[in-house]
Design a protein around this motif. Structure first.
Motif, PDB file in Angstrom:
ATOM      1  N   ASN A  39       0.815  -1.211   0.000  1.00  0.00           N
ATOM      2  CA  ASN A  39       0.000   0.000   0.000  1.00  0.00           C
ATOM      3  C   ASN A  39       0.848   1.260   0.000  1.00  0.00           C
ATOM      4  OD1 ASN A  39      -2.417  -1.381  -0.090  1.00  0.00           O
ATOM      5  ND2 ASN A  39      -2.581  -1.496   2.138  1.00  0.00           N
ATOM      6  N   ARG A  40       2.010   1.208   0.615  1.00  0.00           N
ATOM      7  CA  ARG A  40       2.912   2.358   0.597  1.00  0.00           C
ATOM      8  C   ARG A  40       3.499   2.577  -0.791  1.00  0.00           C
ATOM      9  NH1 ARG A  40       6.538   1.874   6.077  1.00  0.00           N
ATOM     10  NH2 ARG A  40       4.850   2.300   7.550  1.00  0.00           N
ATOM     11  N   GLN A  42       2.056   1.712  -3.726  1.00  0.00           N
ATOM     12  CA  GLN A  42       1.036   2.055  -4.702  1.00  0.00           C
ATOM     13  C   GLN A  42       0.620   3.510  -4.564  1.00  0.00           C
ATOM     14  OE1 GLN A  42      -2.079  -0.703  -3.876  1.00  0.00           O
ATOM     15  NE2 GLN A  42      -1.259  -2.263  -5.222  1.00  0.00           N
ATOM     16  N   ASP A  43       0.327   4.139  -5.696  1.00  0.00           N
ATOM     17  CA  ASP A  43      -0.172   5.508  -5.691  1.00  0.00           C
ATOM     18  C   ASP A  43      -1.660   5.456  -5.346  1.00  0.00           C
ATOM     19  OD1 ASP A  43      -0.815   8.128  -6.057  1.00  0.00           O
ATOM     20  OD2 ASP A  43      -0.188   8.244  -8.144  1.00  0.00           O
ATOM     21  N   GLN A  44      -2.004   5.934  -4.181  1.00  0.00           N
ATOM     22  CA  GLN A  44      -3.379   5.845  -3.711  1.00  0.00           C
ATOM     23  C   GLN A  44      -4.323   6.730  -4.515  1.00  0.00           C
ATOM     24  OE1 GLN A  44      -4.146   3.549  -1.385  1.00  0.00           O
ATOM     25  NE2 GLN A  44      -1.980   3.010  -1.417  1.00  0.00           N
ATOM     26  N   ARG A  45      -3.783   7.745  -5.205  1.00  0.00           N
ATOM     27  CA  ARG A  45      -4.626   8.652  -5.989  1.00  0.00           C
ATOM     28  C   ARG A  45      -4.842   8.155  -7.418  1.00  0.00           C
ATOM     29  NH1 ARG A  45      -0.948  13.451  -5.748  1.00  0.00           N
ATOM     30  NH2 ARG A  45       0.473  11.728  -5.638  1.00  0.00           N
TER      31      ARG A  45
END
Length: 93
Positions: A39-40, A42-45
């Motif tokens: 998760n860190r 990956q681009d959350q946006r």
């Protein structure tokens, strides 16, 4: 010493730590840490919906045609060039 000890696979030592434990990496702690780091990274946006379908046809790029021109004008000019070339080739033969 038996023949199995003498003929063991050199790529896999006889007393490897994973032999007795099985798959020690497959624990709840490992899976939690894996998800945390994934998760860190990956681009959350990021949203795939923000990008067009790569297989669909696209309109021409605005810089492809200078101001005052269009795909229709380009088609007409290409036809004119083809007629001039055909006239040259026909007259020279």
């Amino acid at each position: 010493m038996n023949s199995d000890d003498l003929m063991s696979d050199p790529a896999h030592p006889m007393h490897h730590p994973s032999d007795s434990k099985g798959a020690s990496w497959n624990t709840q702690k490992f899976r939690d840490e894996y998800e945390l780091y994934k998760n860190r990274l990956q681009d959350q946006r990021f949203s795939v919906a923000a990008y067009p379908d790569p297989l669909s046809p696209r309109p021409p790029h605005p810089k492809q045609y200078p101001k005052g021109t269009s795909p229709e004008l380009e088609r007409q000019l290409q036809e004119l060039i083809a007629r001039v070339k055909a006239g040259r080739d026909g007259g020279a033969a």
